[in-house]
Scaffold this motif. Sequence first.
Motif, PDB file in Angstrom:
ATOM      1  N   UNK A 181     -36.438  21.032  12.053  1.00  0.00           N
ATOM      2  CA  UNK A 181     -35.576  20.069  12.710  1.00  0.00           C
ATOM      3  C   UNK A 181     -36.429  19.012  13.825  1.00  0.00           C
ATOM      4  N   UNK A 182     -37.353  19.884  14.630  1.00  0.00           N
ATOM      5  CA  UNK A 182     -38.039  19.412  15.571  1.00  0.00           C
ATOM      6  C   UNK A 182     -38.707  18.350  15.135  1.00  0.00           C
ATOM      7  N   UNK A 183     -39.460  18.565  13.928  1.00  0.00           N
ATOM      8  CA  UNK A 183     -40.499  17.653  13.073  1.00  0.00           C
ATOM      9  C   UNK A 183     -39.562  16.430  12.089  1.00  0.00           C
ATOM     10  N   UNK A 184     -38.139  16.581  12.454  1.00  0.00           N
ATOM     11  CA  UNK A 184     -37.526  15.682  11.725  1.00  0.00           C
ATOM     12  C   UNK A 184     -37.383  15.828  10.492  1.00  0.00           C
ATOM     13  N   UNK A 185     -37.483  17.130   9.725  1.00  0.00           N
ATOM     14  CA  UNK A 185     -37.339  17.125   8.078  1.00  0.00           C
ATOM     15  C   UNK A 185     -36.086  17.548   7.913  1.00  0.00           C
ATOM     16  N   UNK A 186     -35.143  17.942   8.847  1.00  0.00           N
ATOM     17  CA  UNK A 186     -33.872  18.458   8.411  1.00  0.00           C
ATOM     18  C   UNK A 186     -33.187  19.056   9.459  1.00  0.00           C
ATOM     19  N   UNK A 187     -31.946  19.503   9.417  1.00  0.00           N
ATOM     20  CA  UNK A 187     -31.167  20.040  10.554  1.00  0.00           C
ATOM     21  C   UNK A 187     -31.114  21.850  10.130  1.00  0.00           C
ATOM     22  N   UNK A 188     -31.547  22.423  11.248  1.00  0.00           N
ATOM     23  CA  UNK A 188     -31.699  24.065  11.172  1.00  0.00           C
ATOM     24  C   UNK A 188     -30.647  24.428  10.527  1.00  0.00           C
ATOM     25  N   UNK A 189     -30.689  25.416   9.652  1.00  0.00           N
ATOM     26  CA  UNK A 189     -29.730  26.286   8.845  1.00  0.00           C
ATOM     27  C   UNK A 189     -29.276  25.545   7.565  1.00  0.00           C
ATOM     28  N   UNK A 190     -29.341  24.445   7.543  1.00  0.00           N
ATOM     29  CA  UNK A 190     -28.852  23.229   6.336  1.00  0.00           C
ATOM     30  C   UNK A 190     -29.982  23.828   5.205  1.00  0.00           C
ATOM     31  N   UNK A 191     -29.622  23.648   3.835  1.00  0.00           N
ATOM     32  CA  UNK A 191     -30.431  23.990   2.889  1.00  0.00           C
ATOM     33  C   UNK A 191     -31.386  23.167   2.685  1.00  0.00           C
ATOM     34  N   UNK A 192     -32.695  23.365   2.662  1.00  0.00           N
ATOM     35  CA  UNK A 192     -33.879  22.594   2.353  1.00  0.00           C
ATOM     36  C   UNK A 192     -34.438  22.388   0.811  1.00  0.00           C
ATOM     37  N   UNK A 193     -34.019  23.770   0.172  1.00  0.00           N
ATOM     38  CA  UNK A 193     -34.740  23.925  -1.304  1.00  0.00           C
ATOM     39  C   UNK A 193     -33.588  24.751  -1.961  1.00  0.00           C
ATOM     40  N   UNK A 194     -32.896  24.450  -3.030  1.00  0.00           N
ATOM     41  CA  UNK A 194     -32.133  25.460  -3.650  1.00  0.00           C
ATOM     42  C   UNK A 194     -33.093  26.509  -4.222  1.00  0.00           C
ATOM     43  N   UNK A 195     -32.536  27.830  -4.113  1.00  0.00           N
ATOM     44  CA  UNK A 195     -33.292  28.576  -5.104  1.00  0.00           C
ATOM     45  C   UNK A 195     -32.736  28.961  -6.478  1.00  0.00           C
ATOM     46  N   UNK A 196     -33.298  29.710  -7.209  1.00  0.00           N
ATOM     47  CA  UNK A 196     -33.161  30.154  -8.522  1.00  0.00           C
ATOM     48  C   UNK A 196     -31.474  30.537  -8.928  1.00  0.00           C
ATOM     49  N   UNK A 197     -30.830  31.229  -7.872  1.00  0.00           N
ATOM     50  CA  UNK A 197     -29.563  31.795  -7.921  1.00  0.00           C
ATOM     51  C   UNK A 197     -28.755  30.382  -8.154  1.00  0.00           C
ATOM     52  N   UNK A 198     -28.791  29.660  -7.131  1.00  0.00           N
ATOM     53  CA  UNK A 198     -28.045  28.726  -7.191  1.00  0.00           C
ATOM     54  C   UNK A 198     -28.033  27.776  -8.466  1.00  0.00           C
ATOM     55  N   UNK A 199     -29.342  27.647  -8.897  1.00  0.00           N
ATOM     56  CA  UNK A 199     -29.401  26.772 -10.010  1.00  0.00           C
ATOM     57  C   UNK A 199     -28.864  27.429 -11.397  1.00  0.00           C
ATOM     58  N   UNK A 200     -29.244  28.739 -11.457  1.00  0.00           N
ATOM     59  CA  UNK A 200     -28.589  29.481 -12.422  1.00  0.00           C
ATOM     60  C   UNK A 200     -27.175  29.619 -12.431  1.00  0.00           C
ATOM     61  N   UNK A 201     -26.415  29.595 -11.215  1.00  0.00           N
ATOM     62  CA  UNK A 201     -25.124  29.645 -11.325  1.00  0.00           C
ATOM     63  C   UNK A 201     -24.464  27.961 -11.560  1.00  0.00           C
ATOM     64  N   UNK A 202     -25.094  27.112 -11.201  1.00  0.00           N
ATOM     65  CA  UNK A 202     -24.553  25.926 -11.625  1.00  0.00           C
ATOM     66  C   UNK A 202     -24.767  25.495 -13.251  1.00  0.00           C
ATOM     67  N   UNK A 203     -25.940  26.030 -13.676  1.00  0.00           N
ATOM     68  CA  UNK A 203     -25.981  26.154 -15.159  1.00  0.00           C
ATOM     69  C   UNK A 203     -24.722  26.945 -15.945  1.00  0.00           C
ATOM     70  N   UNK A 204     -24.538  28.118 -15.160  1.00  0.00           N
ATOM     71  CA  UNK A 204     -23.340  28.883 -15.940  1.00  0.00           C
ATOM     72  C   UNK A 204     -22.162  28.035 -15.730  1.00  0.00           C
TER      73      UNK A 204
END
Length: 201
Positions: free
Chosen positions: A97-120
């Motif tokens: 967040x300090x570096x301006x990349x995103x807001x602390x605590x929000x999702x930066x990159x989705x993990x495998x679990x999220x992607x697998x559940x979306x596929x399901x």
Amino acid sequence: MYALVTDGTITKYFNNPKGFTLGDLQYPKDIFMKWSVEEKEAIGIYEVVFDDSNKKDEQWYINTNQSFAFADNTVTASYGTATAKAHADTLFTAQDETDGKGIEGEVATRGLKYNLIQTLKSQVANELARTDWYITRNAEKSTAIPSAISTHRDAVRTKQASMETAITNASNTPALETLYTYTTTDGVQSRPLGELPTLEI
């Protein structure tokens, strides 16, 4: 694939047979097919041996680039230790967040679990869509939905819930891989995650 070894060091690679110059001599590409192993090695041409023992399924892991080594008169191409893909979402940190990349605590990159559940979820939607017309007909014409259809749709949703729970509860990437790995018992293939029910229409 071949490699040219000079004074114990790999100096050139040949992905495909082609002519080359070595010292004052020029060699045609034919030597790769016509010369014996001993003849090629006598001038430093070695066929590359591929060692895939460290290579893992790229659905779950990030493999290293291959590295090449010459030892015991053999040129070997091998992989380093693979890195498991993140099984959970990666969140932005305070520094991000300090570096301006995103807001602390929000999702930066989705993990495998999220992607697998979306596929399901997509697979479930496709399966239910095959019998949606029964629901539409019931809403428009009050035509009763066959019990087999209602039972199937309930079974799909029940199985979806159990599969999502299994994915969510997986402790790491190898555990996720295990859920999706098929084994054969008495000629029947199955996987721990199971399958969504399907209906012949």
